[in-house]
Scaffold this motif. Sequence first.
Motif, PDB file in Angstrom:
ATOM      1  N   GLU A   1       0.821  -1.204   0.000  1.00 40.50           N
ATOM      2  CA  GLU A   1       0.000   0.000   0.000  1.00 40.50           C
ATOM      3  C   GLU A   1       0.859   1.260   0.000  1.00 40.50           C
ATOM      4  N   THR A   2       1.995   1.218   0.703  1.00 44.26           N
ATOM      5  CA  THR A   2       2.918   2.354   0.698  1.00 44.26           C
ATOM      6  C   THR A   2       3.411   2.632  -0.719  1.00 44.26           C
ATOM      7  N   VAL A   3       3.754   1.568  -1.434  1.00 46.79           N
ATOM      8  CA  VAL A   3       4.211   1.735  -2.824  1.00 46.79           C
ATOM      9  C   VAL A   3       3.062   2.272  -3.685  1.00 46.79           C
ATOM     10  N   ALA A   4       1.875   1.720  -3.484  1.00 44.06           N
ATOM     11  CA  ALA A   4       0.719   2.150  -4.289  1.00 44.06           C
ATOM     12  C   ALA A   4       0.410   3.633  -4.082  1.00 44.06           C
ATOM     13  N   ALA A   5       0.706   4.137  -2.899  1.00 43.62           N
ATOM     14  CA  ALA A   5       0.381   5.534  -2.588  1.00 43.62           C
ATOM     15  C   ALA A   5       1.434   6.516  -3.087  1.00 43.62           C
ATOM     16  N   ASP A   6       2.574   6.012  -3.525  1.00 39.20           N
ATOM     17  CA  ASP A   6       3.669   6.879  -3.980  1.00 39.20           C
ATOM     18  C   ASP A   6       3.467   7.224  -5.452  1.00 39.20           C
ATOM     19  N   VAL A   7       3.137   8.469  -5.731  1.00 33.81           N
ATOM     20  CA  VAL A   7       2.871   8.871  -7.121  1.00 33.81           C
ATOM     21  C   VAL A   7       4.146   8.856  -7.957  1.00 33.81           C
ATOM     22  N   ASP A   8       5.299   8.849  -7.300  1.00 30.64           N
ATOM     23  CA  ASP A   8       6.568   8.825  -8.029  1.00 30.64           C
ATOM     24  C   ASP A   8       7.131   7.416  -8.198  1.00 30.64           C
ATOM     25  N   ALA A   9       6.408   6.414  -7.723  1.00 25.72           N
ATOM     26  CA  ALA A   9       6.880   5.029  -7.861  1.00 25.72           C
ATOM     27  C   ALA A   9       6.909   4.638  -9.336  1.00 25.72           C
ATOM     28  N   ARG A  10       8.001   3.991  -9.758  1.00 22.99           N
ATOM     29  CA  ARG A  10       8.139   3.562 -11.150  1.00 22.99           C
ATOM     30  C   ARG A  10       8.139   2.036 -11.282  1.00 22.99           C
ATOM     31  N   VAL A  11       8.784   1.354 -10.324  1.00 17.58           N
ATOM     32  CA  VAL A  11       8.941  -0.100 -10.390  1.00 17.58           C
ATOM     33  C   VAL A  11       8.952  -0.640  -8.955  1.00 17.58           C
ATOM     34  N   LEU A  12       8.412  -1.830  -8.766  1.00 21.40           N
ATOM     35  CA  LEU A  12       8.546  -2.531  -7.483  1.00 21.40           C
ATOM     36  C   LEU A  12       9.348  -3.806  -7.708  1.00 21.40           C
ATOM     37  N   LEU A  13      10.380  -4.001  -6.868  1.00 21.56           N
ATOM     38  CA  LEU A  13      11.195  -5.216  -6.873  1.00 21.56           C
ATOM     39  C   LEU A  13      10.905  -5.962  -5.576  1.00 21.56           C
ATOM     40  N   VAL A  14      10.590  -7.236  -5.688  1.00 24.65           N
ATOM     41  CA  VAL A  14      10.259  -8.061  -4.511  1.00 24.65           C
ATOM     42  C   VAL A  14      11.296  -9.166  -4.376  1.00 24.65           C
ATOM     43  N   THR A  15      11.817  -9.362  -3.176  1.00 18.64           N
ATOM     44  CA  THR A  15      12.775 -10.436  -2.956  1.00 18.64           C
ATOM     45  C   THR A  15      12.680 -10.919  -1.516  1.00 18.64           C
ATOM     46  N   GLY A  16      13.503 -11.913  -1.186  1.00 24.26           N
ATOM     47  CA  GLY A  16      13.515 -12.449   0.168  1.00 24.26           C
ATOM     48  C   GLY A  16      14.931 -12.480   0.704  1.00 24.26           C
ATOM     49  N   ALA A  17      15.083 -12.255   1.995  1.00 24.79           N
ATOM     50  CA  ALA A  17      16.402 -12.326   2.622  1.00 24.79           C
ATOM     51  C   ALA A  17      16.737 -13.774   2.963  1.00 24.79           C
ATOM     52  N   GLY A  18      18.020 -14.099   2.860  1.00 28.03           N
ATOM     53  CA  GLY A  18      18.438 -15.452   3.224  1.00 28.03           C
ATOM     54  C   GLY A  18      18.342 -16.430   2.071  1.00 28.03           C
ATOM     55  N   LYS A  19      18.270 -17.713   2.410  1.00 24.98           N
ATOM     56  CA  LYS A  19      18.331 -18.763   1.400  1.00 24.98           C
ATOM     57  C   LYS A  19      17.013 -18.988   0.672  1.00 24.98           C
ATOM     58  N   ALA A  20      15.889 -18.651   1.294  1.00 27.16           N
ATOM     59  CA  ALA A  20      14.577 -18.890   0.683  1.00 27.16           C
ATOM     60  C   ALA A  20      13.942 -17.582   0.242  1.00 27.16           C
ATOM     61  N   PHE A  21      13.288 -17.617  -0.923  1.00 27.89           N
ATOM     62  CA  PHE A  21      12.469 -16.454  -1.311  1.00 27.89           C
ATOM     63  C   PHE A  21      11.281 -16.368  -0.354  1.00 27.89           C
ATOM     64  N   CYS A  22      10.521 -17.441  -0.265  1.00 28.97           N
ATOM     65  CA  CYS A  22       9.424 -17.533   0.703  1.00 28.97           C
ATOM     66  C   CYS A  22       8.986 -18.990   0.783  1.00 28.97           C
ATOM     67  N   ALA A  23       9.018 -19.533   1.987  1.00 23.15           N
ATOM     68  CA  ALA A  23       8.703 -20.949   2.181  1.00 23.15           C
ATOM     69  C   ALA A  23       7.209 -21.221   2.261  1.00 23.15           C
ATOM     70  N   GLY A  24       6.392 -20.215   1.950  1.00 23.09           N
ATOM     71  CA  GLY A  24       4.952 -20.433   1.932  1.00 23.09           C
ATOM     72  C   GLY A  24       4.293 -19.980   3.208  1.00 23.09           C
ATOM     73  N   ALA A  25       3.105 -20.493   3.435  1.00 19.08           N
ATOM     74  CA  ALA A  25       2.312 -20.070   4.590  1.00 19.08           C
ATOM     75  C   ALA A  25       2.786 -20.773   5.855  1.00 19.08           C
ATOM     76  N   ASP A  26       2.636 -20.070   6.971  1.00 22.05           N
ATOM     77  CA  ASP A  26       2.840 -20.672   8.285  1.00 22.05           C
ATOM     78  C   ASP A  26       1.613 -21.550   8.552  1.00 22.05           C
ATOM     79  N   LEU A  27       1.756 -22.839   8.350  1.00 23.33           N
ATOM     80  CA  LEU A  27       0.586 -23.736   8.383  1.00 23.33           C
ATOM     81  C   LEU A  27      -0.159 -23.724   9.715  1.00 23.33           C
ATOM     82  N   PRO A  28       0.526 -23.789  10.862  1.00 25.59           N
ATOM     83  CA  PRO A  28      -0.232 -23.730  12.123  1.00 25.59           C
ATOM     84  C   PRO A  28      -1.012 -22.429  12.271  1.00 25.59           C
ATOM     85  N   ALA A  29      -0.413 -21.315  11.814  1.00 28.23           N
ATOM     86  CA  ALA A  29      -1.090 -20.027  11.940  1.00 28.23           C
ATOM     87  C   ALA A  29      -2.333 -19.955  11.050  1.00 28.23           C
ATOM     88  N   LEU A  30      -2.258 -20.584   9.876  1.00 23.85           N
ATOM     89  CA  LEU A  30      -3.382 -20.473   8.939  1.00 23.85           C
ATOM     90  C   LEU A  30      -4.400 -21.590   9.091  1.00 23.85           C
TER      91      LEU A  30
END
Length: 253
Positions: A42-71
Amino acid sequence: MTGQNRVALSADAGVWTLTLDDPDRRNCLDMELCAELGAAVETVAADVDARVLLVTGAGKAFCAGADLPALFGDSSRTVAQTRTHLHRVYDSFLRIRDLPIPTVAAVQGPAIGAGLNLAMSCDVRIAGPRASFAATFSKIGLHPGGGCTWFLVDTLGTQQAMAILLGGGAVEGEAAVRAGLALKLADDPLARAQELAGQWAKLDPELARDIKTSVRTARNGGFDAALELESWAQASASTKPEIQATVDRFRRS
């Protein structure tokens, strides 16, 4: 960078970088991380000067999926209550699809389940040597969710999507590029994604947004709708200084 805890967000010359920053948990999505992710988008969406969004993950995994117990760990919920809960999770990453600016994911490691959906929510994906695009839902007795079925059918076609979803399979490396799950394989996917983002950010922002809209229209609306939009967008672009300077060079040559 913002003061958020597990989602790092920074901007440089119109390029926003969103990093899932919980490497010890392989950036898996619990409700707190989903809330931070949604707020960051939402912060990016609200920035009228935003040109590109880059998404990544820190560490060895991009994203291991959902936290199954939490969901899925609260067995006292009704199916309807769980469905409402799931939609809040889906919304945290699917809202990336609503951004009018180009988006790119640097997938340096496994993108599993909801992590796959997060990567697929971006317009373009750059895969690292250890990247894996995995739809493992059926292996744990779970139906795919978060748009996974649509993403895979749209990208792979019905036959390959069916095989991967039934088998709980993964696509890695060059195979992911050949299948269209990733644009390129790069030794340093973040650096390559930053390079692309920098190139796109130099475009006239209206032109970049119109191209993204035209691509979506071509896929979803058919040829006539795409042609109609192109004629409008091309006419609009023709009024800009860059194309007029090119026209002048042709006149002088």
